[in-house]
Design a protein around this motif. Structure first.
Motif, PDB file in Angstrom:
ATOM      1  N   THR A 243       0.760  -0.988  -0.089  1.00 38.67           N
ATOM      2  CA  THR A 243      -0.245   0.057   0.113  1.00 38.67           C
ATOM      3  C   THR A 243       0.928   1.489  -0.198  1.00 38.67           C
ATOM      4  O   THR A 243       0.295   2.781   0.352  1.00 38.67           O
ATOM      5  CB  THR A 243      -1.042   0.208   1.429  1.00 38.67           C
ATOM      6  OG1 THR A 243      -0.054  -0.022   2.330  1.00 38.67           O
ATOM      7  CG2 THR A 243      -1.954  -1.132   1.043  1.00 38.67           C
ATOM      8  N   GLY A 244       1.554   1.213  -0.655  1.00 31.42           N
ATOM      9  CA  GLY A 244       2.918   2.187  -0.587  1.00 31.42           C
ATOM     10  C   GLY A 244       2.198   3.948  -1.593  1.00 31.42           C
ATOM     11  O   GLY A 244       2.989   5.033  -1.182  1.00 31.42           O
ATOM     12  N   HIS A 245       1.713   3.062  -2.033  1.00 31.96           N
ATOM     13  CA  HIS A 245       0.747   4.559  -2.588  1.00 31.96           C
ATOM     14  C   HIS A 245      -0.171   5.538  -1.849  1.00 31.96           C
ATOM     15  O   HIS A 245      -0.233   6.584  -2.313  1.00 31.96           O
ATOM     16  CB  HIS A 245      -0.517   3.791  -3.805  1.00 31.96           C
ATOM     17  CG  HIS A 245      -1.674   3.173  -3.367  1.00 31.96           C
ATOM     18  ND1 HIS A 245      -1.022   1.719  -2.986  1.00 31.96           N
ATOM     19  CD2 HIS A 245      -2.747   3.315  -2.994  1.00 31.96           C
ATOM     20  CE1 HIS A 245      -2.275   1.384  -2.704  1.00 31.96           C
ATOM     21  NE2 HIS A 245      -3.009   1.957  -2.561  1.00 31.96           N
ATOM     22  N   ALA A 246      -0.527   4.554  -1.088  1.00 37.64           N
ATOM     23  CA  ALA A 246      -1.444   5.487   0.392  1.00 37.64           C
ATOM     24  C   ALA A 246      -1.108   6.228   1.301  1.00 37.64           C
ATOM     25  O   ALA A 246      -1.160   6.498   2.186  1.00 37.64           O
ATOM     26  CB  ALA A 246      -2.861   4.567   0.923  1.00 37.64           C
ATOM     27  N   HIS A 247       0.619   5.844   1.894  1.00 38.07           N
ATOM     28  CA  HIS A 247       1.223   6.300   2.904  1.00 38.07           C
ATOM     29  C   HIS A 247       2.145   6.929   2.405  1.00 38.07           C
ATOM     30  O   HIS A 247       2.636   7.099   1.218  1.00 38.07           O
ATOM     31  CB  HIS A 247       1.379   5.372   4.010  1.00 38.07           C
ATOM     32  CG  HIS A 247       2.066   3.881   3.260  1.00 38.07           C
ATOM     33  ND1 HIS A 247       3.330   4.028   2.690  1.00 38.07           N
ATOM     34  CD2 HIS A 247       1.960   2.890   3.319  1.00 38.07           C
ATOM     35  CE1 HIS A 247       3.815   2.807   2.537  1.00 38.07           C
ATOM     36  NE2 HIS A 247       3.004   2.316   2.857  1.00 38.07           N
ATOM     37  N   ALA A 248       2.121   8.961   3.911  1.00 42.18           N
ATOM     38  CA  ALA A 248       3.899   8.886   3.374  1.00 42.18           C
ATOM     39  C   ALA A 248       4.882   8.677   2.529  1.00 42.18           C
ATOM     40  O   ALA A 248       6.061   8.752   1.984  1.00 42.18           O
ATOM     41  CB  ALA A 248       3.417   9.972   4.365  1.00 42.18           C
ATOM     42  N   ILE A 249       5.034   7.507   3.993  1.00 32.16           N
ATOM     43  CA  ILE A 249       6.503   7.056   3.038  1.00 32.16           C
ATOM     44  C   ILE A 249       6.779   6.326   1.892  1.00 32.16           C
ATOM     45  O   ILE A 249       6.941   6.403   1.732  1.00 32.16           O
ATOM     46  CB  ILE A 249       6.210   5.637   5.035  1.00 32.16           C
ATOM     47  CG1 ILE A 249       6.571   6.533   5.979  1.00 32.16           C
ATOM     48  CG2 ILE A 249       7.372   4.902   3.757  1.00 32.16           C
ATOM     49  CD1 ILE A 249       6.617   5.228   6.849  1.00 32.16           C
ATOM     50  N   GLY A 250       5.583   5.460   1.518  1.00 33.75           N
ATOM     51  CA  GLY A 250       6.332   4.487   0.781  1.00 33.75           C
ATOM     52  C   GLY A 250       5.506   5.833  -0.742  1.00 33.75           C
ATOM     53  O   GLY A 250       6.143   6.223  -1.147  1.00 33.75           O
ATOM     54  N   GLN A 251       4.658   7.092  -0.608  1.00 31.47           N
ATOM     55  CA  GLN A 251       4.729   8.359  -2.022  1.00 31.47           C
ATOM     56  C   GLN A 251       6.066   9.110  -1.528  1.00 31.47           C
ATOM     57  O   GLN A 251       6.903   9.027  -2.220  1.00 31.47           O
ATOM     58  CB  GLN A 251       3.669   9.092  -1.067  1.00 31.47           C
ATOM     59  CG  GLN A 251       1.946   9.120  -1.243  1.00 31.47           C
ATOM     60  CD  GLN A 251       1.060   9.705  -0.816  1.00 31.47           C
ATOM     61  OE1 GLN A 251       1.608  11.175  -1.125  1.00 31.47           O
ATOM     62  NE2 GLN A 251      -0.454   9.167  -0.539  1.00 31.47           N
ATOM     63  N   CYS A 252       6.706   8.404  -0.349  1.00 30.55           N
ATOM     64  CA  CYS A 252       7.920   9.514  -0.607  1.00 30.55           C
ATOM     65  C   CYS A 252       9.181   9.340  -0.848  1.00 30.55           C
ATOM     66  O   CYS A 252       9.729   9.008  -2.216  1.00 30.55           O
ATOM     67  CB  CYS A 252       8.312  10.393   0.767  1.00 30.55           C
ATOM     68  SG  CYS A 252       9.709  11.078   0.845  1.00 30.55           S
ATOM     69  N   LEU A 253       9.054   7.194  -0.491  1.00 34.83           N
ATOM     70  CA  LEU A 253      10.098   6.677  -1.136  1.00 34.83           C
ATOM     71  C   LEU A 253       9.646   6.570  -2.561  1.00 34.83           C
ATOM     72  O   LEU A 253      10.821   6.536  -3.940  1.00 34.83           O
ATOM     73  CB  LEU A 253      10.228   5.111  -1.516  1.00 34.83           C
ATOM     74  CG  LEU A 253      10.422   5.113   0.481  1.00 34.83           C
ATOM     75  CD1 LEU A 253      10.097   4.259   1.185  1.00 34.83           C
ATOM     76  CD2 LEU A 253      11.708   5.821   1.024  1.00 34.83           C
ATOM     77  N   LEU A 254       8.473   5.899  -3.681  1.00 31.20           N
ATOM     78  CA  LEU A 254       8.444   5.744  -4.680  1.00 31.20           C
ATOM     79  C   LEU A 254       8.511   7.621  -5.587  1.00 31.20           C
ATOM     80  O   LEU A 254       9.319   7.260  -6.933  1.00 31.20           O
ATOM     81  CB  LEU A 254       7.022   6.264  -5.005  1.00 31.20           C
ATOM     82  CG  LEU A 254       6.373   4.561  -4.393  1.00 31.20           C
ATOM     83  CD1 LEU A 254       4.752   3.985  -4.652  1.00 31.20           C
ATOM     84  CD2 LEU A 254       6.774   3.795  -5.413  1.00 31.20           C
ATOM     85  N   SER A 255       8.578   8.720  -4.937  1.00 30.58           N
ATOM     86  CA  SER A 255       8.846   9.957  -5.625  1.00 30.58           C
ATOM     87  C   SER A 255      10.968  10.648  -5.645  1.00 30.58           C
ATOM     88  O   SER A 255      10.878  10.288  -6.510  1.00 30.58           O
ATOM     89  CB  SER A 255       8.214  11.395  -4.909  1.00 30.58           C
ATOM     90  OG  SER A 255       9.781  10.818  -3.614  1.00 30.58           O
ATOM     91  N   GLN A 256      11.015   9.037  -5.227  1.00 34.66           N
ATOM     92  CA  GLN A 256      12.573   8.877  -5.206  1.00 34.66           C
ATOM     93  C   GLN A 256      12.562   8.903  -6.072  1.00 34.66           C
ATOM     94  O   GLN A 256      14.041   8.131  -6.813  1.00 34.66           O
ATOM     95  CB  GLN A 256      13.192   9.390  -3.907  1.00 34.66           C
ATOM     96  CG  GLN A 256      12.623  10.200  -3.097  1.00 34.66           C
ATOM     97  CD  GLN A 256      13.553   9.818  -1.879  1.00 34.66           C
ATOM     98  OE1 GLN A 256      15.047   9.358  -1.307  1.00 34.66           O
ATOM     99  NE2 GLN A 256      13.314   9.885  -0.417  1.00 34.66           N
TER     100      GLN A 256
END
Length: 241
Positions: free
Chosen positions: A124-137
């Motif tokens: 669920t990386g799309h749904a939490h700040a941790i996942g969104q932050c990592l995916l943005s990098q």
């Protein structure tokens, strides 16, 4: 055991190896005792013998690596605990490693508990700040690969609705700006994640707060970012824990 450890420590001090007689003399052991212990340590892989000289073996080197890893992890854990106490929020540390979101460490207290992982964090990386932050990098190909394996699916009424919307959001994120997420992963919770890049590794430090304290989120995230910035140099070697 204690005498064997003295021998190991003594061998470690001799980069180019040392003979049994010298090791016996420097450790204060009788030569027959030293010979017996050295043979046992060679047999167990803690030492190796080459042309009459003794060197550390693979087993001893693995112990050293394990000890160094524990020390690095301890550095991160202690630092996160200080930040948690100073800012008054749960602190999370996560990495993107081998194609997966991995939460490496969480520092919280009964008064400031961490968010319960009610839906698999990796999926669920799309749904939490941790996942969104990592995916943005990540680069575009790595992002799409991740979303192919873990498709976007709403898990609360506030979750991003589809992969295209998420990719557009990730593209708009400004480098080194905290990623803010409100109730997308867990109802009643707001989160912020700070991007960290060490070499080619995407990582993040994050915080969470209950919804009724949402006004604290951005100031707390900015304080955490300042703390991370001050300590990043000294943490760089520890951050892979």
């Amino acid at each position: 055991m204690q005498r064997a450890m003295r021998l190991l420590e003594c061998v470690a001090e001799h980069q180019y190896g040392a003979p049994a007689k010298q090791l016996a003399r420097e450790t204060g052991l009788a030569l027959p005792t030293a010979y017996h212990l050295l043979r046992t340590l060679v047999h167990e892989g803690y030492l190796r013998r080459d042309k009459g000289l003794f060197f550390l073996g693979e087993a001893a080197e693995r112990l050293g690596s394990s000890g160094a890893e524990q020390k690095r992890r301890s550095t991160v854990v202690d630092t996160m605990a200080r930040w948690r106490g100073a800012i008054g929020v749960p602190v999370y540390y996560a990495m993107y490693r081998d194609g997966e979101i991995e939460v490496m460490c969480v520092s919280d207290t009964p008064g400031n508990p961490a968010v319960e992982e009610w839906a698999d964090f990796r999926e669920t990386g799309h749904a939490h700040a941790i996942g969104q932050c990592l995916l943005s990098q990540l680069d575009e190909d790595a992002r799409r690969d991740h979303l192919d394996r873990y498709p976007v699916q709403p898990i609360t009424p506030y979750t991003v609705r589809d992969g295209h919307s998420l990719l557009r959001r990730l593209d708009r994120m400004r480098r080194m700006t905290p990623v803010i997420e409100r109730q997308e992963y867990a109802l009643g919770t707001v989160c912020a994640a700070i991007p960290i890049t060490v070499g080619t590794t995407a990582a993040t430090m994050a915080i969470s707060l209950p919804l009724h304290q949402a006004d604290r989120l951005l100031p707390a995230a900015q304080r955490l970012q300042n703390e991370v910035g001050r300590r990043l140099g000294s943490l760089a070697l520890s951050i892979s824990i």
